[in-house]
Write an enzyme that holds these catalytic residues in place. Sequence first.
Site, PDB file in Angstrom:
ATOM      1  N   LEU A  34      12.473 -19.406  -3.346  1.00 35.89           N
ATOM      2  CA  LEU A  34      11.336 -18.720  -2.744  1.00 35.89           C
ATOM      3  C   LEU A  34      10.029 -19.091  -3.441  1.00 35.89           C
ATOM      4  CD1 LEU A  34      10.366 -16.428  -0.751  1.00 35.89           C
ATOM      5  CD2 LEU A  34      10.592 -14.868  -2.709  1.00 35.89           C
ATOM      6  N   ARG A  47       0.365   7.538  -2.937  1.00 35.08           N
ATOM      7  CA  ARG A  47       0.663   8.610  -1.976  1.00 35.08           C
ATOM      8  C   ARG A  47       2.149   8.926  -1.943  1.00 35.08           C
ATOM      9  NH1 ARG A  47      -2.667   5.855   2.723  1.00 35.08           N
ATOM     10  NH2 ARG A  47      -2.620   4.183   1.193  1.00 35.08           N
ATOM     11  N   TRP A  48       2.967   7.878  -2.056  1.00 34.57           N
ATOM     12  CA  TRP A  48       4.420   8.093  -2.090  1.00 34.57           C
ATOM     13  C   TRP A  48       4.799   8.930  -3.308  1.00 34.57           C
ATOM     14  CZ3 TRP A  48       8.111   6.685  -5.699  1.00 34.57           C
ATOM     15  CH2 TRP A  48       9.451   6.819  -5.306  1.00 34.57           C
ATOM     16  N   ARG A  67       1.302  -4.738   6.450  1.00 30.88           N
ATOM     17  CA  ARG A  67       0.629  -3.757   5.589  1.00 30.88           C
ATOM     18  C   ARG A  67       1.383  -2.433   5.693  1.00 30.88           C
ATOM     19  NH1 ARG A  67      -5.545  -2.640   3.893  1.00 30.88           N
ATOM     20  NH2 ARG A  67      -5.067  -0.896   2.502  1.00 30.88           N
ATOM     21  N   GLU A  93     -11.682  -5.207  -5.884  1.00 37.04           N
ATOM     22  CA  GLU A  93     -12.244  -3.870  -5.702  1.00 37.04           C
ATOM     23  C   GLU A  93     -11.468  -2.805  -6.479  1.00 37.04           C
ATOM     24  OE1 GLU A  93     -11.666  -5.955  -3.061  1.00 37.04           O
ATOM     25  OE2 GLU A  93     -13.776  -6.502  -2.818  1.00 37.04           O
ATOM     26  N   SER A 146      -8.658  -5.366   3.979  1.00 32.30           N
ATOM     27  CA  SER A 146      -9.037  -5.107   2.587  1.00 32.30           C
ATOM     28  C   SER A 146      -9.336  -6.392   1.812  1.00 32.30           C
ATOM     29  CB  SER A 146      -7.946  -4.287   1.878  1.00 32.30           C
ATOM     30  OG  SER A 146      -7.823  -3.015   2.477  1.00 32.30           O
ATOM     31  N   ASP A 171       0.827  -1.200   0.000  1.00 35.77           N
ATOM     32  CA  ASP A 171       0.000   0.000   0.000  1.00 35.77           C
ATOM     33  C   ASP A 171       0.868   1.259   0.000  1.00 35.77           C
ATOM     34  OD1 ASP A 171      -2.361   1.375  -0.051  1.00 35.77           O
ATOM     35  OD2 ASP A 171      -2.805   1.132   2.080  1.00 35.77           O
ATOM     36  N   GLY A 172       0.332   2.314  -0.593  1.00 37.73           N
ATOM     37  CA  GLY A 172       0.985   3.624  -0.510  1.00 37.73           C
ATOM     38  C   GLY A 172       1.754   4.053  -1.731  1.00 37.73           C
ATOM     39  N   ASN A 173       1.670   3.298  -2.827  1.00 36.79           N
ATOM     40  CA  ASN A 173       2.416   3.675  -4.030  1.00 36.79           C
ATOM     41  C   ASN A 173       2.025   5.070  -4.533  1.00 36.79           C
ATOM     42  OD1 ASN A 173       3.775   1.204  -4.133  1.00 36.79           O
ATOM     43  ND2 ASN A 173       2.246   0.270  -5.460  1.00 36.79           N
ATOM     44  N   HIS A 195       3.556   3.246  -8.692  1.00 39.87           N
ATOM     45  CA  HIS A 195       3.327   1.835  -9.004  1.00 39.87           C
ATOM     46  C   HIS A 195       4.559   1.213  -9.667  1.00 39.87           C
ATOM     47  CE1 HIS A 195      -0.741   2.189  -7.714  1.00 39.87           C
ATOM     48  NE2 HIS A 195      -1.147   2.945  -8.738  1.00 39.87           N
TER      49      HIS A 195
END
Length: 235
Positions: free
Chosen positions: A123, A16-17, A180, A59, A188, A12-14, A29
């Site tokens: 991984l 806003r950053w 998160r 969503e 979410s 989260d926050g791409n 993004h």
Amino acid sequence: MVIPQHVAIILDGNGRWAKSKGMPRNYGHVRGAKNLEVICRDAWNMGIKYLTVYLFSTENWKRSKDEVDALMKLFRSYTKTCIKTARENNMKVRVLGDPSALEKDLQKSLADLVESSKENTGLNFQIAINYGSRDEIIRAIRRLAQDYKENRIAGEEITEELFSGYLDTAGIPDPDLLIRTSGELRLSNYLMWQLAYTEFYFTEVPWPAFDKAELTKAIEKYNSRERRFGGIKEE
């Protein structure tokens, strides 16, 4: 320090950053996608075996058409890059969610990514795209109901373990730690069945700025807690 076997992250926050840098949301993004490659390597080097990330929710289609189109373009590029990254880093990639709403070429790229990495032993990297936990559970119930209708299972055979096998995460251990980023304090619609006994860690740091040091902080916090399994305190 105990390293969690499985870490799930809500990226989260791409946007806003990017805004804080005076840049368009899509720039955030793009930087977030690049950071994901770095964190995958860091996670594996730290001893994490499974990493599951929330790329695009059911969503997220409600966002502006321009942003959704930009994200789909980014996913196309990222998927092709990830095939190379998975090969170079021995990652096994799996896709969670319902790909049917995606464009055919992106569906094929995701399928190619999964197929090309299925024998890798490093991984275990799960990408949740067009994913929603409620949607996942409904899809699982439909498959289970069909098997019941066709007498492949009996009612008394239905257990938590059996039902888990119908979820997108079948065969993958539940997350030990959920992270998160960017300060939001909600799930979410993410892995709600799988997170029943997971430790949660929320940070104000936006995803593009999240690094190995921040991942270490999350794991240190995970280690400081008294964990309970199935409601029973771990001794």
